[in-house]
Design a protein around this motif. Structure first.
Motif, mmCIF file in Angstrom:
data_model
loop_
_atom_site.group_PDB
_atom_site.id
_atom_site.type_symbol
_atom_site.label_atom_id
_atom_site.label_comp_id
_atom_site.label_asym_id
_atom_site.label_seq_id
_atom_site.Cartn_x
_atom_site.Cartn_y
_atom_site.Cartn_z
ATOM 1 N N PHE A 48 0.823 -1.208 0.000
ATOM 2 C CA PHE A 48 0.000 0.000 0.000
ATOM 3 C C PHE A 48 0.860 1.262 0.000
ATOM 4 C CE2 PHE A 48 -2.490 -3.415 1.684
ATOM 5 C CZ PHE A 48 -3.699 -3.259 1.044
ATOM 6 N N GLY A 49 1.916 1.260 -0.801
ATOM 7 C CA GLY A 49 2.820 2.396 -0.806
ATOM 8 C C GLY A 49 2.252 3.633 -1.463
ATOM 9 N N THR A 50 1.229 3.476 -2.281
ATOM 10 C CA THR A 50 0.716 4.630 -3.028
ATOM 11 C C THR A 50 -0.785 4.755 -2.842
ATOM 12 O OG1 THR A 50 0.604 3.166 -4.902
ATOM 13 C CG2 THR A 50 2.450 4.688 -4.831
ATOM 14 N N ALA A 51 -1.294 5.963 -3.085
ATOM 15 C CA ALA A 51 -2.715 6.244 -2.872
ATOM 16 C C ALA A 51 -3.552 5.676 -4.021
ATOM 17 C CB ALA A 51 -2.918 7.742 -2.773
#
Lengths: 512, 499
Positions: free
Chosen positions: B434-437
């Motif tokens: 979940f590193g990015t939106a």
């Protein structure tokens, strides 16, 4: 008819979440409507529970109790009293309002709705479960959707804020778990009712004393830490401002409206009945911490220019009033007991405050969300001016929320705080006197907010095309503002639910 | 019940068949492996449905084997071994499903895999120390080949370290057992006979024997500070082998401690108990802290295994029925959860992205490209954190309860370990997937990754369903485990007959 009403209350939102997870190709509008429908189920079922609820009857009502894990003497145990019912109804109001506030967020609405419903069901479970295992399941599970809701839909620093929030709370929970492991080792039971009975006749204290040394205190401190972080009690509040500020509007509303109540609920349901003597011993210290939350929370809010952080700090202040009342009562509950009138005023005020703060803080976050939506994400105190001229209806609704939060007589916020002050003054006068500082600071920052953003000539982000509230934007604010007005005039609508309960609490305060 | 020994024979037969089938076609070898694993699992489940919990081992087979040494081919089962047999069946089935993409020398791969499984079944069924040891060695050897041939990062080093540690452990166990056998008159290797003889040993001898046997087994269970083979071995191993290593092989060590070291030498145990407890809590916290700063996805999981096995050893050290039942439950639970974690990391993610560096994975928005893998990992992570609703929670809770009765300080430190586990698991969930939106509508599509296959889905769902089932109904296993701990052999070491 013998419907398991409370199970339905808890699991209907989860059912909705499961359904949303399966509907892979549904249109966003349908997804939102479905999520809202399942979210509203709490209000409907809560209404049904309200209709069957008898405030005067002692003990828990609509109880569901089934054997669950024999080897650990754990039961599936749900029950309702005035306190739970109050918070169930609050959840029923805030959760749909939060979803409505997020209505226009186009990012992955299906996942958002599903996570939101999981969160809602978990919160309801916390308010209704009466066995530690059962309760803790919901308590911990509620963190998972919150983590993702903040992390994925939040602002730029959301990852850090979400991580910090969850780690703080899980850290507290680890010690809570440790404490209850000791309680189980000593008693063989995890049922809140049974443990409260064991605590009332002194058995629990005697059994924990077998641990020797300072370990009984460690057990108490562990449980205290677990619930204090969640409220949060000063100085464990540092996770709160970033989490509330970074979360998307609808989630901030739920966090402040419902999740902060879970901590206070745990104080009332667990710490107070099961550890009355240690709580009494620690109450003078805790009273100072709650007082620090009241005063410093309000002063910190005064120093903020980010409106969301301002409202977040004001939440620290408002929730601390509830703890102030509880600790004041506990501090005064020695042999002989406190003045029953003051004690029941303080406790009744605390319960009212739980509900009222839920309404007003959620509405304030919703208002800041509207400001953000209109101005492309800006939400600084100095970014706006003259919004009242541009959007009079919005200004009116926001004004109601603000003045309710500030404690203006005639609005709901006043009644709760008045009772708390009345009670605390009768129990520990100096604390009430110092807490007044918090009232002044709150008035100061809310009026600053009101004046800078809504008054004067239109300026900053309020220039240009600035429509008033439209369509779905009314949906969360109008019911909340209406309730603030109604409950300001008719607080007995709520107090009727829990007055007998509070009277029984106040009568049982004489410690052995 | 009497079908249980067949799990061993079925596995070894399957290994031979897979070897033969592999020379014809890889698909055939896969099919043979899956049928074998599922058959063995079915046998354990059928036996479990007929199992009547009772104190003590229930003999399945008992016939003389090596007369001159008094060795009997004695297989028996109780609630503890049954729990671990079911675990082995599930882990083996999931392991085959997650090895579906092994292309290189498929037949040999599955032959070694099934031989390892056969050895593990044998260990869990043995009631004779000699037989136990034979199967124990059988399980160790295939490990080396699986890692050295099909492994990845630093595989020769990882495999060598793994096997050297294992053999060193075995050597200690063998020395301890032979000492006890000889001191007892050299009549029998039956566990009951050895225990009966050990009562008369001088105290100092018991201390020595216990130290040798326990330490030998504990190395394989990942006891701090002898755990260092585990992270490097897990990382080097191919996915299915990591799953088995963490899922089942580490349990062999813990099982050996519980089945042999504790009941045979209660006096020795009483002496070493504080040391074991301290090493266990040190391992829980230390390995957790190391996991917190790893940059390689698989190393995080490797160290988390050490931390979780620390709970098993802590449960044994606490030495009461509640804690030990929690330890056995934790063995089961960790076997399932670690299997799932390694499956997601090694098979679902690494085989598609060809990187395990958290810094690289962070920018890949994997939760949108591999939603099923993300969901599985979140579930596995939550279970691994000890969240209620998953099998790790009742296990760790029972261990904590029991530990309070023995040493509140250990319990408090272990609670700190729970917190550390939450921290590193949450970190790795957040960074890896979940590193990015989430994308705004209209954002450019990401390059697709190969979709998750049906075999992977089936394997993951099997493991998820198991951890949730046991998390919500730990009674299913506790009702087997607790009566077994009330046998006279265990009652000499465990305090508190009624939990």
């Amino acid at each position: 008819m013998n419907l398991p009403l409370l199970s339905l209350l808890v699991f209907t939102p989860w059912l909705g979440a499961g359904l949303l997870a399966l509907l892979r190709d549904a249109r966003p509008a349908a997804v939102r409507a479905l999520a809202l429908g399942f979210s509203l189920s709490t209000l409907v079922l809560g209404g049904a529970a309200l209709a069957r609820f008898d405030p005067a009857a002692p003990g828990f009502q609509l109880v569901e109790r089934h054997p669950w894990i024999g080897a650990l003497n754990i039961h599936y145990h749900l029950g309702l009293d005035g306190l739970s019912l109050l918070l169930v109804l609050l959840t029923g109001l805030i959760a749909p309002a939060g979803l409505l506030a997020a209505w226009r967020d186009a990012r992955a609405p299906r996942l958002f709705g599903a996570l939101f419903l999981v969160l809602q069901g978990s919160a309801l479970g916390v308010f209704l479960a009466l066995d530690f295992f059962h309760w803790f399941l919901f308590w911990e599970l509620s963190l998972v959707p919150v983590f993702f809701l903040i992390k994925l839909w939040g602002g730029e620093a959301a990852g850090r804020a979400a991580y910090r929030f969850v780690i703080y709370t899980l850290g507290g929970s680890a010690f809570l778990l440790l404490g209850f492991a000791a309680v189980f080792a000593a008693t063989g039971s995890l049922d809140f009712g049974q443990l409260a009975a064991l605590a009332a006749d002194g058995t629990l204290t005697a059994r924990l004393a077998h641990l020797g040394g300072f370990w009984p205190q460690v057990v108490f401190v562990g449980v205290l830490l677990g619930v204090a972080v969640k409220v949060p009690l000063y100085p464990f509040h540092t996770w709160l401002p970033p989490a509330y500020a970074e979360a998307p509007t609808g989630v901030s509303m739920f966090l402040t409206g419902v999740m902060s109540k879970m901590g206070v609920y745990a104080f009332l349901r667990i710490l107070w009945p099961i550890f009355p003597a240690p709580l009494h011993a620690a109450a003078p210290c805790l009273l100072v911490l709650a007082l620090a939350g009241v005063v410093l929370g309000a002063f910190a809010a005064m120093r903020q220019t980010d409106l969301k952080r301002m409202v977040a700090y004001s939440s620290v202040n408002h929730v601390s009033y509830c703890l102030l009342a509880l600790f004041a009562v506990s501090a005064a509950s020695g042999p002989g007991g406190p003045a029953a009138g003051a004690a029941s005023a303080a406790l009744g005020g605390a319960l009212l405050q739980l509900f009222n703060h839920g309404l007003s803080a959620a509405a304030l976050f919703c208002c800041v969300g509207v400001l953000e939506a209109r101005s492309g994400g800006r939400r600084d105190l100095d970014d706006f001016g003259g919004v009242r001229t541009a959007a009079p209806v919005f200004a009116g609704l926001c004004g109601i929320a603000m003045f309710s939060s500030l404690g203006l007589p005639g609005l709901n916020g006043f009644v709760g705080e008045f009772f708390i002050f009345r009670g605390v003054f009768g129990l520990v006068p100096w604390v009430a006197a110092v807490a007044c500082l918090g009232l002044f600071a709150t008035a100061f920052f809310l009026l600053t907010f009101w004046q800078r953003v809504f008054h004067g000539p239109r300026a900053g982000a309020a220039l240009g095309d600035w429509p008033d509230l439209q369509g779905v934007e009314f949906a969360p604010l109008v019911p909340l503002a209406t309730l603030m007005l109604v409950l300001g005039v008719l607080p007995q609508l709520l107090t009727g639910l829990f007055n007998p309960l509070v009277a029984r609490w106040a009568a049982a305060l004489v410690l052995p | 019940m009497n079908a249980l020994p067949c799990t061993i024979y079925v596995s070894f037969t399957g290994a031979l068949l897979a070897l033969v089938a592999g020379s014809r076609s890889a698909a055939l070898a896969r099919a043979v492996a899956l049928v074998t694993a599922v058959t063995a699992l079915a046998l354990t489940l059928v036996a479990a449905s007929h199992f009547v919990p009772a104190p003590g081992l229930q003999t399945l087979v008992d016939r003389p084997w090596v007369d001159s040494l008094g060795v009997h081919y004695h297989l028996a089962v109780d609630g503890i071994s049954l729990t671990l047999l079911v675990l082995t069946g599930i882990a083996a089935t999931a392991g085959v499903l997650f090895s579906w993409n092994v292309q290189e020398r498929t037949g040999e791969f599955f032959a070694l895999f099934l031989a390892l499984i056969g050895g593990v079944y044998g260990v869990f069924l043995s009631a004779d120390a000699f037989v136990f040891f034979v199967f124990y060695e059988i399980a160790i050897v295939p490990k080396y080949f699986l890692v050295a041939r099909w492994g990845s990062t630093n595989r020769e080093y990882g495999a060598m370290k793994l096997v050297l540690y294992s053999f060193a452990g075995s050597a200690l166990v063998l020395a301890g057992l032979l000492w006890a056998y000889v001191a007892g008159g050299g009549q029998s290797f039956a566990l009951g006979d050895l225990a009966a003889a050990a009562v008369h040993f001088p105290r100092i001898e018991q201390l020595g024997m216990f130290a040798l046997v326990f330490l030998g087994f504990a190395v394989l269970a990942g006891l701090f500070p002898f755990h260092t083979w585990a992270p490097t071995g897990h990382v080097a191993a191919p996915t299915a082998a990591s799953m088995l290593l963490a899922g089942v092989v580490m349990k062999l060590g813990a099982y050996g401690c519980l089945r042999i070291a504790l009941p045979l030498f209660p006096v020795g145990f009483a002496f070493w108990q504080p040391a074991i407890g301290w090493l266990a809590v040190a391992g829980i916290v230390y390995a957790g802290a190391i996991a917190l700063v790893q940059d390689d996805f698989k190393f995080v999981i490797g160290y988390s295994s050490v931390s979780h096995m620390g709970f098993v050893l802590l449960g044994l050290a606490a030495a009461n029925v509640r804690a030990v039942s929690g330890a056995v439950l934790q063995m089961f639970s960790h076997g399932i959860i670690a299997g799932l974690l390694f499956a997601v990391v090694g098979r679902m993610v690494y085989d598609r992205t060809h990187t395990r560096k958290l810094a690289d994975l962070r920018t890949m928005a994997l939760y949108r490209r591999l939603p099923f893998a993300a969901g599985s990992f979140v579930v596995a992570g939550l279970a691994s954190m000890g969240l209620p609703g998953f099998s790790g929670f009742p296990a760790e809770f029972a261990i904590l309860i029991g530990t309070w009765k023995t040493s509140p300080l250990w319990a408090a430190i272990a609670a700190l370990g729970v917190l550390v586990a939450a921290a590193f698991t949450l970190r790795v969930i957040q960074v890896s997937f979940f590193g990015t939106a989430p994308a705004k509508p209209g954002a450019p599509e990401l390059a697709p990754l190969p979709p998750i296959t049906r075999a992977e889905r089936a394997g993951a769902l099997l493991l998820i369903a198991t951890t949730v089932l046991i998390g919500l109904k730990p009674d299913l296993l506790l009702n087997w485990i607790i009566p077994s701990l009330q046998s006279p052999l265990f009652q000499t070491v465990l305090k508190g007959g009624t939990p």
